[in-house]
Scaffold this motif. Sequence first.
Motif, PDB file in Angstrom:
ATOM      1  N   ARG A 101     -19.442  47.216 -45.205  1.00  0.00           N
ATOM      2  CA  ARG A 101     -18.357  48.206 -45.130  1.00  0.00           C
ATOM      3  C   ARG A 101     -18.911  49.609 -44.917  1.00  0.00           C
ATOM      4  NH1 ARG A 101     -14.691  46.198 -50.263  1.00  0.00           N
ATOM      5  NH2 ARG A 101     -13.731  44.366 -49.262  1.00  0.00           N
ATOM      6  N   ALA A 102     -19.999  49.928 -45.619  1.00  0.00           N
ATOM      7  CA  ALA A 102     -20.603  51.248 -45.457  1.00  0.00           C
ATOM      8  C   ALA A 102     -21.080  51.448 -44.024  1.00  0.00           C
ATOM      9  CB  ALA A 102     -21.761  51.411 -46.434  1.00  0.00           C
ATOM     10  N   GLY A 103     -21.738  50.438 -43.459  1.00  0.00           N
ATOM     11  CA  GLY A 103     -22.198  50.541 -42.081  1.00  0.00           C
ATOM     12  C   GLY A 103     -21.054  50.691 -41.099  1.00  0.00           C
ATOM     13  N   ALA A 104     -19.988  49.908 -41.306  1.00  0.00           N
ATOM     14  CA  ALA A 104     -18.818  50.015 -40.437  1.00  0.00           C
ATOM     15  C   ALA A 104     -18.182  51.393 -40.554  1.00  0.00           C
ATOM     16  CB  ALA A 104     -17.801  48.932 -40.800  1.00  0.00           C
ATOM     17  N   GLY A 105     -18.136  51.928 -41.771  1.00  0.00           N
ATOM     18  CA  GLY A 105     -17.571  53.259 -41.970  1.00  0.00           C
ATOM     19  C   GLY A 105     -18.361  54.326 -41.244  1.00  0.00           C
ATOM     20  N   LEU A 106     -19.688  54.213 -41.263  1.00  0.00           N
ATOM     21  CA  LEU A 106     -20.524  55.200 -40.580  1.00  0.00           C
ATOM     22  C   LEU A 106     -20.341  55.125 -39.068  1.00  0.00           C
ATOM     23  CD1 LEU A 106     -23.798  54.998 -42.680  1.00  0.00           C
ATOM     24  CD2 LEU A 106     -22.222  56.925 -42.516  1.00  0.00           C
ATOM     25  N   VAL A 107     -20.215  53.918 -38.532  1.00  0.00           N
ATOM     26  CA  VAL A 107     -20.006  53.783 -37.090  1.00  0.00           C
ATOM     27  C   VAL A 107     -18.654  54.362 -36.692  1.00  0.00           C
ATOM     28  CG1 VAL A 107     -19.703  52.131 -35.202  1.00  0.00           C
ATOM     29  CG2 VAL A 107     -21.543  51.803 -36.867  1.00  0.00           C
ATOM     30  N   LEU A 108     -17.609  54.035 -37.455  1.00  0.00           N
ATOM     31  CA  LEU A 108     -16.284  54.593 -37.166  1.00  0.00           C
ATOM     32  C   LEU A 108     -16.299  56.115 -37.281  1.00  0.00           C
ATOM     33  CD1 LEU A 108     -13.982  52.043 -39.039  1.00  0.00           C
ATOM     34  CD2 LEU A 108     -14.242  52.296 -36.560  1.00  0.00           C
ATOM     35  N   ALA A 109     -16.981  56.615 -38.304  1.00  0.00           N
ATOM     36  CA  ALA A 109     -17.051  58.064 -38.481  1.00  0.00           C
ATOM     37  C   ALA A 109     -17.730  58.731 -37.296  1.00  0.00           C
ATOM     38  CB  ALA A 109     -17.792  58.393 -39.774  1.00  0.00           C
ATOM     39  N   ILE A 141     -25.041  61.222 -30.450  1.00  0.00           N
ATOM     40  CA  ILE A 141     -25.972  61.624 -31.514  1.00  0.00           C
ATOM     41  C   ILE A 141     -25.462  61.145 -32.866  1.00  0.00           C
ATOM     42  CG2 ILE A 141     -26.900  63.614 -32.761  1.00  0.00           C
ATOM     43  CD1 ILE A 141     -26.929  65.083 -30.037  1.00  0.00           C
ATOM     44  N   GLY A 142     -24.154  61.255 -33.083  1.00  0.00           N
ATOM     45  CA  GLY A 142     -23.592  60.805 -34.348  1.00  0.00           C
ATOM     46  C   GLY A 142     -23.821  59.320 -34.588  1.00  0.00           C
ATOM     47  N   VAL A 143     -23.607  58.505 -33.565  1.00  0.00           N
ATOM     48  CA  VAL A 143     -23.810  57.058 -33.710  1.00  0.00           C
ATOM     49  C   VAL A 143     -25.268  56.745 -34.019  1.00  0.00           C
ATOM     50  CG1 VAL A 143     -23.773  54.851 -32.487  1.00  0.00           C
ATOM     51  CG2 VAL A 143     -21.843  56.434 -32.252  1.00  0.00           C
ATOM     52  N   VAL A 144     -26.186  57.342 -33.246  1.00  0.00           N
ATOM     53  CA  VAL A 144     -27.614  57.054 -33.446  1.00  0.00           C
ATOM     54  C   VAL A 144     -28.075  57.512 -34.820  1.00  0.00           C
ATOM     55  CG1 VAL A 144     -29.944  57.611 -32.641  1.00  0.00           C
ATOM     56  CG2 VAL A 144     -28.153  57.088 -30.984  1.00  0.00           C
ATOM     57  N   VAL A 145     -27.707  58.727 -35.203  1.00  0.00           N
ATOM     58  CA  VAL A 145     -28.139  59.259 -36.495  1.00  0.00           C
ATOM     59  C   VAL A 145     -27.575  58.430 -37.648  1.00  0.00           C
ATOM     60  CG1 VAL A 145     -27.817  61.201 -38.071  1.00  0.00           C
ATOM     61  CG2 VAL A 145     -28.562  61.609 -35.729  1.00  0.00           C
ATOM     62  N   ASN A 146     -26.303  58.067 -37.561  1.00  0.00           N
ATOM     63  CA  ASN A 146     -25.692  57.302 -38.648  1.00  0.00           C
ATOM     64  C   ASN A 146     -26.323  55.930 -38.799  1.00  0.00           C
ATOM     65  OD1 ASN A 146     -24.027  59.471 -38.995  1.00  0.00           O
ATOM     66  ND2 ASN A 146     -22.117  58.397 -38.570  1.00  0.00           N
ATOM     67  N   VAL A 147     -26.528  55.245 -37.680  1.00  0.00           N
ATOM     68  CA  VAL A 147     -27.096  53.899 -37.748  1.00  0.00           C
ATOM     69  C   VAL A 147     -28.552  53.942 -38.200  1.00  0.00           C
ATOM     70  CG1 VAL A 147     -27.728  51.874 -36.391  1.00  0.00           C
ATOM     71  CG2 VAL A 147     -25.496  52.952 -36.045  1.00  0.00           C
ATOM     72  N   GLY A 194     -26.765  59.528 -48.152  1.00  0.00           N
ATOM     73  CA  GLY A 194     -26.248  60.845 -47.806  1.00  0.00           C
ATOM     74  C   GLY A 194     -27.321  61.837 -47.398  1.00  0.00           C
ATOM     75  N   PRO A 195     -28.298  62.111 -48.275  1.00  0.00           N
ATOM     76  CA  PRO A 195     -29.353  63.059 -47.892  1.00  0.00           C
ATOM     77  C   PRO A 195     -30.156  62.610 -46.681  1.00  0.00           C
ATOM     78  CG  PRO A 195     -29.337  62.731 -50.267  1.00  0.00           C
ATOM     79  CD  PRO A 195     -28.400  61.719 -49.690  1.00  0.00           C
ATOM     80  N   VAL A 196     -30.383  61.306 -46.532  1.00  0.00           N
ATOM     81  CA  VAL A 196     -31.123  60.807 -45.365  1.00  0.00           C
ATOM     82  C   VAL A 196     -30.362  61.103 -44.079  1.00  0.00           C
ATOM     83  CG1 VAL A 196     -32.040  58.751 -44.222  1.00  0.00           C
ATOM     84  CG2 VAL A 196     -32.299  59.020 -46.693  1.00  0.00           C
ATOM     85  N   LEU A 197     -29.045  60.902 -44.107  1.00  0.00           N
ATOM     86  CA  LEU A 197     -28.235  61.181 -42.933  1.00  0.00           C
ATOM     87  C   LEU A 197     -28.279  62.670 -42.587  1.00  0.00           C
ATOM     88  CD1 LEU A 197     -25.104  58.981 -43.702  1.00  0.00           C
ATOM     89  CD2 LEU A 197     -26.819  58.563 -41.948  1.00  0.00           C
ATOM     90  N   VAL A 198     -28.211  63.527 -43.591  1.00  0.00           N
ATOM     91  CA  VAL A 198     -28.254  64.971 -43.340  1.00  0.00           C
ATOM     92  C   VAL A 198     -29.599  65.366 -42.739  1.00  0.00           C
ATOM     93  CG1 VAL A 198     -28.200  67.249 -44.403  1.00  0.00           C
ATOM     94  CG2 VAL A 198     -26.573  65.507 -45.124  1.00  0.00           C
ATOM     95  N   LEU A 199     -30.689  64.862 -43.314  1.00  0.00           N
ATOM     96  CA  LEU A 199     -32.019  65.212 -42.804  1.00  0.00           C
ATOM     97  C   LEU A 199     -32.221  64.683 -41.389  1.00  0.00           C
ATOM     98  CD1 LEU A 199     -34.172  64.581 -46.011  1.00  0.00           C
ATOM     99  CD2 LEU A 199     -33.551  66.788 -44.990  1.00  0.00           C
ATOM    100  N   ALA A 200     -31.737  63.469 -41.119  1.00  0.00           N
ATOM    101  CA  ALA A 200     -31.880  62.914 -39.773  1.00  0.00           C
ATOM    102  C   ALA A 200     -31.081  63.729 -38.758  1.00  0.00           C
ATOM    103  CB  ALA A 200     -31.420  61.456 -39.760  1.00  0.00           C
ATOM    104  N   ALA A 201     -29.838  64.053 -39.102  1.00  0.00           N
ATOM    105  CA  ALA A 201     -29.013  64.849 -38.195  1.00  0.00           C
ATOM    106  C   ALA A 201     -29.585  66.250 -38.035  1.00  0.00           C
ATOM    107  CB  ALA A 201     -27.583  64.922 -38.726  1.00  0.00           C
ATOM    108  N   GLY A 202     -30.103  66.817 -39.112  1.00  0.00           N
ATOM    109  CA  GLY A 202     -30.713  68.147 -39.021  1.00  0.00           C
ATOM    110  C   GLY A 202     -31.952  68.148 -38.151  1.00  0.00           C
ATOM    111  N   ALA A 203     -32.761  67.076 -38.234  1.00  0.00           N
ATOM    112  CA  ALA A 203     -33.958  66.979 -37.395  1.00  0.00           C
ATOM    113  C   ALA A 203     -33.583  66.910 -35.920  1.00  0.00           C
ATOM    114  CB  ALA A 203     -34.772  65.758 -37.800  1.00  0.00           C
ATOM    115  N   VAL A 204     -32.522  66.160 -35.602  1.00  0.00           N
ATOM    116  CA  VAL A 204     -32.070  66.072 -34.209  1.00  0.00           C
ATOM    117  C   VAL A 204     -31.558  67.422 -33.720  1.00  0.00           C
ATOM    118  CG1 VAL A 204     -30.379  65.012 -32.658  1.00  0.00           C
ATOM    119  CG2 VAL A 204     -31.554  63.604 -34.358  1.00  0.00           C
ATOM    120  N   ALA A 205     -30.782  68.105 -34.559  1.00  0.00           N
ATOM    121  CA  ALA A 205     -30.258  69.425 -34.179  1.00  0.00           C
ATOM    122  C   ALA A 205     -31.389  70.416 -33.956  1.00  0.00           C
ATOM    123  CB  ALA A 205     -29.295  69.933 -35.249  1.00  0.00           C
TER     124      ALA A 205
END
Length: 290
Positions: free
Chosen positions: A18-26, A230-236, A250-261
Amino acid sequence: MSALGQVGDLLQLVPVQRAGAGLVLAALGLPVIGVVIVGLDIMPVRFAMMHVALLGIAVGQLVGLDPVLCALVACALAGAGVAPLARTADGLSGAMGLLMSLAIAAALLMLALSGVNANGAFALLWGSILSVRPADLVVLGALAVAVPALFVRRRRDLALLLHDRELALCSGVAVQRLTVLLLVLVAVAVAGALRLTGALLVDALTLLPALAARRLGRSLVSITLWAVGIGVVVNVVGFLLALAWDLPPGPVLVLAAGAVALAAHLIPERRTSPWRTSASSSAPPSPSPH
């Protein structure tokens, strides 16, 4: 057990699925919301809606209703309520500041007077990705459909509004109605991400992919597509790394998205016209005064 085997075993669990599906939908809807936030220059909206969400959670706990549902309703009403004050970017920022102050004061007062345990209310601000419920997936799924659909249907109007409010008005765009709709979607998106990353880390799903996409895209369409990609790749990738290394997602997603940005902003800017220029050139000429 290897990290790969551990991830495989964890992915067999329903809460993890469910968490993975939620991240993909998000990732299909919330980065588009980030494009709107950056385009309208309404960064304070995230903080304001975080406080409104806390107020909704407090109301839900007090009256015995679902706290996340109450947070969604509170954020949607707040987004629609501040829209009449959003005649300028400064006016919207001021309205968000006022809303943030009033919401947090009301939430704290309500929690104090009611005797409700505040730990449960504040816990949702940090998120609990493995507690995502089917109802949360329905909300995220609705956003994943509604937000891209709005973009496809109104992309010219959106481009004009994000470029210049006055130009959009002169071009016949229903600016007030569109602004209300956008603010409601932004507010609901922030509330919808509560269980995934929490309101405090919602930037990983919204703002950071949009910031990276603005550097990579040359038009509003390409920026939006970059943001979703970018959202799909970072979330997955971020979610899988968190599972493999037994880290809080949560923190891993933020750091990954921040690194891409950050990486996107290190790329030299290409000498092509920005999307705002193409948006203004697509507007019909203003009528000349007689």
